[in-house]
Design an enzyme around this catalytic site. Structure first.
Site, mmCIF file in Angstrom:
data_model
loop_
_atom_site.group_PDB
_atom_site.id
_atom_site.type_symbol
_atom_site.label_atom_id
_atom_site.label_comp_id
_atom_site.label_asym_id
_atom_site.label_seq_id
_atom_site.Cartn_x
_atom_site.Cartn_y
_atom_site.Cartn_z
ATOM 1 N N ASP A 121 -4.919 6.744 -6.322
ATOM 2 C CA ASP A 121 -4.839 5.310 -6.655
ATOM 3 C C ASP A 121 -4.062 5.056 -7.947
ATOM 4 O OD1 ASP A 121 -6.711 4.781 -4.469
ATOM 5 O OD2 ASP A 121 -8.251 5.534 -5.824
ATOM 6 N N LYS A 162 1.300 5.215 -6.935
ATOM 7 C CA LYS A 162 2.442 5.991 -6.421
ATOM 8 C C LYS A 162 3.341 5.159 -5.516
ATOM 9 C CE LYS A 162 -0.425 9.074 -4.801
ATOM 10 N NZ LYS A 162 -1.663 8.566 -5.426
ATOM 11 N N GLY A 205 -3.861 4.674 0.675
ATOM 12 C CA GLY A 205 -3.297 3.329 0.735
ATOM 13 C C GLY A 205 -2.328 3.128 -0.401
ATOM 14 N N HIS A 206 -1.042 3.044 -0.087
ATOM 15 C CA HIS A 206 -0.035 2.813 -1.121
ATOM 16 C C HIS A 206 0.319 1.332 -1.150
ATOM 17 C CE1 HIS A 206 1.464 7.273 -1.272
ATOM 18 N NE2 HIS A 206 0.216 7.094 -1.664
ATOM 19 N N GLN A 223 -3.161 10.553 -2.361
ATOM 20 C CA GLN A 223 -4.306 10.930 -3.195
ATOM 21 C C GLN A 223 -3.815 11.411 -4.579
ATOM 22 O OE1 GLN A 223 -4.535 12.442 0.251
ATOM 23 N NE2 GLN A 223 -5.475 10.530 0.801
#
Length: 423
Positions: free
Chosen positions: A13, A16, A40-41, A222
């Site tokens: 988180d 990225k 989740g990006h 991650q």
């Protein structure tokens, strides 16, 4: 041409997705090398927030090839939903998205097993996202998994039924049933959709592109502290989240690796269970969570928040060979009079260390902090690095001195334009 790798240095988180989006225009290829829909990006531009889970973050740039590597575990249902959202926003992925035939498939029964396994732990839950990631990687290592390329075989459904039967046996051991019948129609419909996409041997594709002089940005999911080998085991993810994972997750040789971008927040967060030395259980932690909107992009769960942790960062930098750091979400700390930095740990025997102990010892130590004055400035209003407040510059310089790696980008807001290049 080289492969540059982007990795998270904390517990995920870190931001990225935004950095990939900012850097992408300078690359020919963006390739995702591990993880699955548990990541989740979040990308924000033109005032719109976009959340990607399995699709590489270069997809919004039509001239960039986007590759889902063999190290990824792919949920066809989630993947189709993701691509539909892109279509709704006018993104044409038909020519620039490639999926490895060697990527593992997440089956409905994997998701069921994930929940069963987590519930069986009682009070010792890992904090799984329940997306089927762990069971899918278990099948991969156990050499019983199904891969994307298998959907092209005439006996795919038989292979699927055999896999589900194995999973049912595991569920029975826990006194449970899989109960996946209502999800199977959607799964097979998504598999049919997946067959229409560009499925290929992406290791050949990437190496051929490198021979042609194309440059590649490898995108991880991650964070390094969730790495299956070097993270806070067992409270980790099921794949290699560090730079080494880019080689095995894409089929590229280590000699191709050039720059390593390490992504870190100006503070620290974690989702799920596991040790977190600098976690704040007070109003300061709540203030960080509220200011940073710290809720998981995949699960919506509130993130645990704390001050930046230099021993953990140094450990991640060492493992990854980081060449430059991108410091994210500095604006979240705008309202603080005091910023604290964990420089060392104090062990139960009173000794101080700047090394990261094994996870069992992490729960027994006390962070040693250095305090610095806050900047009390609205950073989102700043577009020139020369206009940054002196207190933030001092904070950045302190981090650079102790981490021995330059900080080349400071992010001062969620939008791609709120990205300040320091060099």
């Amino acid at each position: 041409m080289p492969v540059d790798v982007l990795v998270g240095l904390q517990w995920g988180d870190e931001g990225k997705g935004k950095i990939v989006d900012v850097l992408a225009p300078t690359y020919d290829v963006v390739a995702r090398f591990q993880g699955g829909p548990n990541a989740g990006h979040t990308l924000t531009f033109d005032g719109i927030k976009h959340v990607l889970h399995q699709v590489p973050s270069g997809i919004f740039h039509p001239h960039i090839l986007n590759v889902v590597g063999n190290g990824v575990v792919l949920d066809p249902v989630v993947f189709r939903q993701e691509l539909q959202k892109l279509t709704d926003r006018g993104v044409d992925y038909s020519r620039n998205l490639y999926i490895s035939r060697k990527a593992q498939l997440i089956l409905p029964s994997h998701r069921a097993l994930d929940r069963i396994n987590e519930e069986s732990r009682g009070g010792d839950k890992i904090g799984s996202t329940l997306k089927g990631i762990g069971p899918t990687y278990q099948d991969k290592i156990g050499r019983t998994g199904l891969r994307v390329g298998d959907i092209l075989l005439p006996d795919f459904e038989q292979r699927y039924r055999e896999a589900v039967a194995r999973h049912a046996t595991i569920a029975e051991f826990h006194g449970r049933g899989l109960d996946i019948e209502e999800f199977e129609a959607d799964f097979f419909s998504a598999v049919e959709f997946l067959r229409t996409l560009q499925l290929t041997d992406t290791e050949y594709l990437l190496n051929d592109l490198l021979k042609e002089g194309k440059n590649v940005l490898a995108e991880g999911a991650q964070g390094s502290m969730l790495d299956i080998d070097f993270g806070t085991y067992p409270y980790v993810t099921s794949s290699s989240t560090i730079v080494a994972g880019a080689c095995t997750g894409l089929g590229i040789a280590p000699r191709h690796i050039n720059k390593v971008y390490g992504i870190s927040k100006a503070y620290c967060t974690r989702v799920g269970a596991g040790p977190f030395p600098t976690e704040l259980h007070d109003e300061v932690g709540e203030q960080i969570r509220a200011a940073g909107r710290e809720f998981g992009a995949t699960t919506g769960r509130p993130r645990r928040c704390g001050w930046i942790d230099l021993p953990a960062l140094r450990y991640s930098i060492m493992l990854n060979g980081v060449t430059e750091i991108h410091l994210m979400k500095a604006d979240v700390l705008d309202e603080f009079d005091e910023i604290r930095i964990c420089t060392h740990y104090e062990l139960p025997n009173g000794e101080k260390t700047d090394h990261l102990p094994d996870h069992g010892d992490l729960e027994k130590l006390t962070p040693v902090y250095r305090s610095m004055p806050g900047w009390r400035t609205n950073l989102q209003a700043i577009s020139d690095p020369k206009a940054l407040p002196a207190e933030l510059i001092s904070y950045v310089q302190f981090l650079e001195q102790h981490l021995e790696v330059p900080i080349s980008i400071v992010s001062v807001g969620p939008d791609r334009v709120s990205t300040l290049h320091m060099n």
